[in-house]
Design an enzyme around this catalytic site. Structure first.
Site, PDB file in Angstrom:
ATOM      1  N   ASP A   1      14.687  -2.248  68.380  1.00 25.55           N
ATOM      2  CA  ASP A   1      14.253  -0.852  68.483  1.00 25.55           C
ATOM      3  C   ASP A   1      14.551  -0.134  67.172  1.00 25.55           C
ATOM      4  O   ASP A   1      15.416  -0.559  66.401  1.00 25.55           O
ATOM      5  CB  ASP A   1      15.015  -0.139  69.608  1.00 25.55           C
ATOM      6  CG  ASP A   1      14.775  -0.780  70.963  1.00 25.55           C
ATOM      7  OD1 ASP A   1      13.695  -1.363  71.149  1.00 25.55           O
ATOM      8  OD2 ASP A   1      15.677  -0.687  71.819  1.00 25.55           O
TER       9      ASP A   1
HETATM   10  N1  URA Z   1      17.832  -4.779  73.441  1.00 29.88           N
HETATM   11  C1  URA Z   1      17.520  -3.479  73.313  1.00 29.88           C
HETATM   12  O1  URA Z   1      17.610  -2.713  74.257  1.00 29.88           O
HETATM   13  N2  URA Z   1      17.088  -3.055  72.117  1.00 29.88           N
HETATM   14  C2  URA Z   1      16.988  -3.835  71.037  1.00 29.88           C
HETATM   15  O2  URA Z   1      16.604  -3.370  69.965  1.00 29.88           O
HETATM   16  C3  URA Z   1      17.319  -5.199  71.189  1.00 29.88           C
HETATM   17  C4  URA Z   1      17.742  -5.644  72.403  1.00 29.88           C
END
Ligand code: URA
Length: 235
Positions: free
Chosen positions: A100
């Site tokens: 993310d």
């Molecule tokens: N899990 C998440 O919630 N976000 C990420 O970026 C990676 C794994």
């Protein structure tokens, strides 16, 4: 010797189906001879498509310590910063999976499509270790639930490793190792137990860690790291 289709796909002439079509159409030549479907060739042969000599990109593998605010998409309509802005532009690479925008840590970028597909394939269970800071004090029974599996809207999560690293009155730092790569999985797992995520950092991706990299820095993988990545998806 390798399958001609594989060499053409690597040179950017499209999916297997597309390159097969080119061969059937008779527009591919190997050392001046029209190629046949299923034929093998060497990357040192003179391979041409419609008379144009193909160019094979060298394979590159970068490990980035992704900073916050960078997207793992290749195109963004709003022109926001992308992880690919942080590594050399030639040859073009793409991230293996996604983090993310507000997640930091280990991200592999490569132009090796085959290795990338394998690393992302659920059957190989490549381990990813996250350091998750959540609001509240995480209870021991919730650590056990994380380890056994949590019901999310897309089904049960696979068994994971979870450990409290630090805890205060207001927040807890948990190390969580998962072998899947579902969208926003860590945040959804913690939220399902009632803990909002304050910060998320990926410490390890398979055999790779970013201990020696500052946020925003990248490095080339070593030959032995590439070998061990390949080994992690060969069963
Ligand atoms: N899990 C998440 O919630 N976000 C990420 O970026 C990676 C794994």
């Amino acid at each position: 010797m390798e399958r001609l289709q594989k060499i053409l796909a690597e040179a950017g002439y499209g999916s297997r189906r597309k390159v097969e079509k080119l061969i059937i159409e008779g527009v591919v030549t190997v050392n001046g001879q029209v190629a046949e479907l299923g034929q093998k060739a060497s990357r040192f042969d003179d391979i041409r498509v419609k008379g144009e000599k193909i160019i094979l990109q060298r394979k590159v593998y970068y490990l980035l310590n992704k900073p916050e605010g960078y997207l793992c998409t290749l195109h963004d309509p709003f022109n926001r910063p992308k992880v690919t802005d942080l590594v050399p532009q030639e040859p073009r690479v793409f991230p293996v999976g996604r983090l993310d925008a507000d997640t930091t840590g280990a991200l592999l970028l490569t132009n090796d499509g085959q290795l990338s597909n394998h690393l992302l394939h659920p059957r190989y269970h490549v381990e990813k270790t996250y350091l998750v800071k959540v609001s509240g004090r995480v209870k021991p029974e919730d650590i056990r639930k994380l380890e056994k599996g949590i019901m999310l809207e897309d089904g049960m999560t696979l068994p994971a490793k979870a450990e409290v690293k630090k805890s205060t009155r207001d927040w807890t730092l948990v190390s969580l190792t998962i072998t899947e790569g579902r969208k926003r999985q860590v945040k959804r797992m913690m939220k399902a137990l009632g803990y909002p995520v304050l910060a998320l950092h990926r410490e390890r991706f398979g055999p790779l860690d970013v201990d020696d990299l500052k946020l925003g820095e990248f490095r080339n993988l070593t030959q032995s790291e590439i070998k061990s990545l390949r080994g992690s998806v060969r069963h």
